[in-house]
Design a protein around this motif. Structure first.
Motif, mmCIF file in Angstrom:
data_model
loop_
_atom_site.group_PDB
_atom_site.id
_atom_site.type_symbol
_atom_site.label_atom_id
_atom_site.label_comp_id
_atom_site.label_asym_id
_atom_site.label_seq_id
_atom_site.Cartn_x
_atom_site.Cartn_y
_atom_site.Cartn_z
ATOM 1 N N ALA A 60 0.823 -1.215 0.000
ATOM 2 C CA ALA A 60 0.000 0.000 0.000
ATOM 3 C C ALA A 60 0.857 1.265 0.000
ATOM 4 O O ALA A 60 0.508 2.258 -0.629
ATOM 5 C CB ALA A 60 -0.933 0.010 1.208
ATOM 6 N N TRP A 61 1.982 1.222 0.715
ATOM 7 C CA TRP A 61 2.841 2.407 0.779
ATOM 8 C C TRP A 61 3.399 2.784 -0.596
ATOM 9 O O TRP A 61 3.446 3.957 -0.950
ATOM 10 C CB TRP A 61 4.011 2.158 1.731
ATOM 11 N N LEU A 62 3.834 1.784 -1.361
ATOM 12 C CA LEU A 62 4.466 2.065 -2.650
ATOM 13 C C LEU A 62 3.532 2.820 -3.599
ATOM 14 O O LEU A 62 3.905 3.887 -4.104
ATOM 15 C CB LEU A 62 4.975 0.773 -3.287
ATOM 16 N N PRO A 63 2.321 2.317 -3.877
ATOM 17 C CA PRO A 63 1.429 3.103 -4.741
ATOM 18 C C PRO A 63 1.023 4.429 -4.123
ATOM 19 O O PRO A 63 0.846 5.419 -4.835
ATOM 20 C CB PRO A 63 0.221 2.177 -4.959
ATOM 21 N N GLY A 64 0.887 4.479 -2.788
ATOM 22 C CA GLY A 64 0.518 5.739 -2.143
ATOM 23 C C GLY A 64 1.546 6.826 -2.372
ATOM 24 O O GLY A 64 1.203 7.978 -2.683
ATOM 25 N N ILE A 65 2.828 6.476 -2.242
ATOM 26 C CA ILE A 65 3.900 7.448 -2.453
ATOM 27 C C ILE A 65 3.988 7.852 -3.926
ATOM 28 O O ILE A 65 4.092 9.041 -4.263
ATOM 29 C CB ILE A 65 5.250 6.865 -1.981
ATOM 30 N N LEU A 94 -5.862 12.885 -7.506
ATOM 31 C CA LEU A 94 -4.829 11.949 -7.060
ATOM 32 C C LEU A 94 -4.519 12.087 -5.576
ATOM 33 O O LEU A 94 -4.012 11.156 -4.949
ATOM 34 C CB LEU A 94 -3.547 12.157 -7.877
ATOM 35 N N SER A 95 -4.795 13.245 -4.999
ATOM 36 C CA SER A 95 -4.565 13.415 -3.562
ATOM 37 C C SER A 95 -5.446 12.459 -2.760
ATOM 38 O O SER A 95 -5.003 11.881 -1.755
ATOM 39 C CB SER A 95 -4.831 14.860 -3.147
ATOM 40 N N LEU A 96 -6.684 12.267 -3.194
ATOM 41 C CA LEU A 96 -7.583 11.327 -2.526
ATOM 42 C C LEU A 96 -7.101 9.894 -2.713
ATOM 43 O O LEU A 96 -7.186 9.064 -1.790
ATOM 44 C CB LEU A 96 -9.006 11.491 -3.059
ATOM 45 N N ALA A 97 -6.578 9.588 -3.897
ATOM 46 C CA ALA A 97 -6.055 8.244 -4.152
ATOM 47 C C ALA A 97 -4.892 7.927 -3.224
ATOM 48 O O ALA A 97 -4.823 6.842 -2.626
ATOM 49 C CB ALA A 97 -5.620 8.128 -5.615
ATOM 50 N N SER A 98 -3.959 8.852 -3.091
ATOM 51 C CA SER A 98 -2.804 8.638 -2.228
ATOM 52 C C SER A 98 -3.227 8.438 -0.778
ATOM 53 O O SER A 98 -2.740 7.521 -0.095
ATOM 54 C CB SER A 98 -1.844 9.833 -2.327
ATOM 55 N N LEU A 99 -4.145 9.267 -0.296
ATOM 56 C CA LEU A 99 -4.632 9.129 1.074
ATOM 57 C C LEU A 99 -5.253 7.757 1.302
ATOM 58 O O LEU A 99 -5.060 7.135 2.361
ATOM 59 C CB LEU A 99 -5.653 10.234 1.371
#
Length: 448
Positions: free
Chosen positions: A297-302, A429-434
């Motif tokens: 989850a961290w990798l796609p989030g970053i 994309l900000s919502l996607a990262s969160l």
């Protein structure tokens, strides 16, 4: 007798499986993206607006694609996934070829819906077959390799579709790219075999029967990581499809490119970014996930967080030689989401839930992403262009119904509208990262 130099059948078959799944992905993406590259010719011939084009490439295709994905995934969990994929490949190939005979917007929309229904079975079957053909620690990598087919499909559909549309015609282009899928369907049917379900799992934990769909939903709802990764996947796809499906039209308007030139640039951008981003996401998540599974989850989030400013900077450039490398870098980062997301969610459910669970994930991805992303950009583009041009009715009459032939101001308004609409889309994309960072909080508990 096998010699040391003779490939073992046990090793050779998974390779052939992956090759055919790559070709399936290639075929489906050619049939999917060719509409984007043929967009200028289709819009001019049928007299459709950006909003209608967004419906054609987005919600019209995605709604039944996502809706049929659930019952078809249930068939995949219960029955023969190989046969189902062969039939589905034949269906979407025939529908693509038939799109060349559409006489108006409604007919073309209905045929694209048919393509969506056929392709609805591909992803659940692919993900489920990978899940039962490779051990857990290799699934994201295998999915990343299979996803290279979408890169190849983007390149062929981009450049080939643009060239065919300009030199042969958009109707003939649909026929040429659709018919080879029938041969692929035959190869799937006669050369692939159904793998044993759960052969790489601890068999005592799972029964032989397919759980009811209500059990699948109950399991998904209980996994907060699954829900947040589904939202992250949906919002990432919203931006991906919203920006990339309008990229050929944007290139034609902003940089006066021909259909062949815009198709080539579109194909290069999408194929290169898809290949590199998906491989980084797949292999990176498997490598880092062995140390801490939260990296799924961290990798796609970053990476998704990095994407937004790059897209905005790229879309604001006046020189395409500067804009396209920046947009390509942005797309590389955004495509890292695919393999970690689908691999992680497969590791949250038992073997006979995998196709159904992937269909639920694909439903979110495609209704929100593929369905609403292009529609949002198209409608925003029409609205903003009409405001820039002046009166909304005159913009429709002068620039859409007449294909932009009556007023020089149409070009300026249309370019400004599509540019601003694409930038507005990127902000999601900000919502996607969160969402991905929220998934990381419970992912260790939700893995089985």
């Amino acid at each position: 007798m096998e010699t040391p130099d003779t490939p073992s059948p046990k090793r050779a078959y998974p390779t052939w499986l992956v090759i055919l799944l790559i070709l399936v992905s290639t075929s489906s993406f050619i049939d999917r993206v060719i509409v984007a590259t043929l967009g200028p010719s289709i819009k001019a011939d049928l007299g459709i607006s950006d909003g209608q084009f967004g419906l054609l490439t987005g919600l019209g295709f995605a709604l039944l694609y996502a809706t049929f994905g659930v019952p078809l995934a249930r068939l995949a969990d219960r029955g023969n996934r190989v046969s189902l994929m062969a039939i589905a490949t034949a269906v979407w190939s025939l529908m693509t070829a038939a799109s060349g005979m559409a006489a108006n917007f409604v007919q073309l929309l209905l045929l694209r819906v048919g393509v969506g229904v056929g392709e609805a079975a591909a992803s659940p079957c692919t993900v489920s077959l990978i899940g039962d053909s490779f051990p857990r620690e290799k699934r994201a990598s295998a999915l990343a390799i299979v996803a290279l087919g979408s890169s190849l499909g983007s390149l062929v559909g981009g450049f080939g579709g643009g060239w065919l549309g300009e030199h042969v015609g958009w109707r003939e282009a649909f026929v040429i790219v659709g018919l080879p899928g029938l041969l692929l369907a035959a190869l799937i049917h006669f050369t692939l075999k159904e793998p044993p379900r759960g052969q790489f799992e601890a068999g005592a934990r799972f029964g032989p029967e397919t759980p009811p769909f209500s059990a699948v939903l109950k399991k998904i709802v209980s996994c907060r990581a699954f829900l947040f990764m589904s939202l992250g996947c949906a919002m990432t796809s919203f931006v991906n499809f919203g920006v990339l499906m309008f990229l050929p039209i944007y290139l034609g308007r902003a940089f006066a490119m021909s259909m062949t030139e815009a198709g080539l640039i579109f194909g290069i951008v999408t194929s290169v970014s898809n290949a590199i981003g998906t491989l980084i996401g797949g292999y990176g998540a498997d490598w880092a996930g062995r140390r801490d599974i939260r990296w799924y989850a961290w990798l796609p989030g970053i990476c998704v967080l990095i994407t937004a400013p790059l897209y905005i900077i790229g879309l604001m450039q006046d020189d395409w030689l500067i804009a396209m490398p920046i947009i390509t870098c942005a797309a590389v980062f955004v495509f890292t989401f695919y393999a970690p997301t689908f691999a992680a969610t497969q590791n949250m459910v038992q073997p006979r839930m995998r196709a159904s669970a992937s269909a639920v994930l694909i439903f979110f991805q495609n209704v929100v992403g593929m369905g609403l992303g292009p529609l949002f950009v198209g409608m925003m583009s029409d609205f903003l262009a009409a405001r820039r041009y002046g009166d909304g009715r005159s913009y429709q009459a002068d620039c859409v119904d007449q294909a932009g032939a009556l007023a020089h101001g149409c070009d300026l308004a249309a370019t400004s509208g599509i540019q601003t609409a694409m930038i507005s889309c990127v902000l999601f994309l900000s919502l996607a990262s969160l969402s991905y960072f929220m998934a990381a909080r419970t992912i260790r508990r939700d893995f089985i």
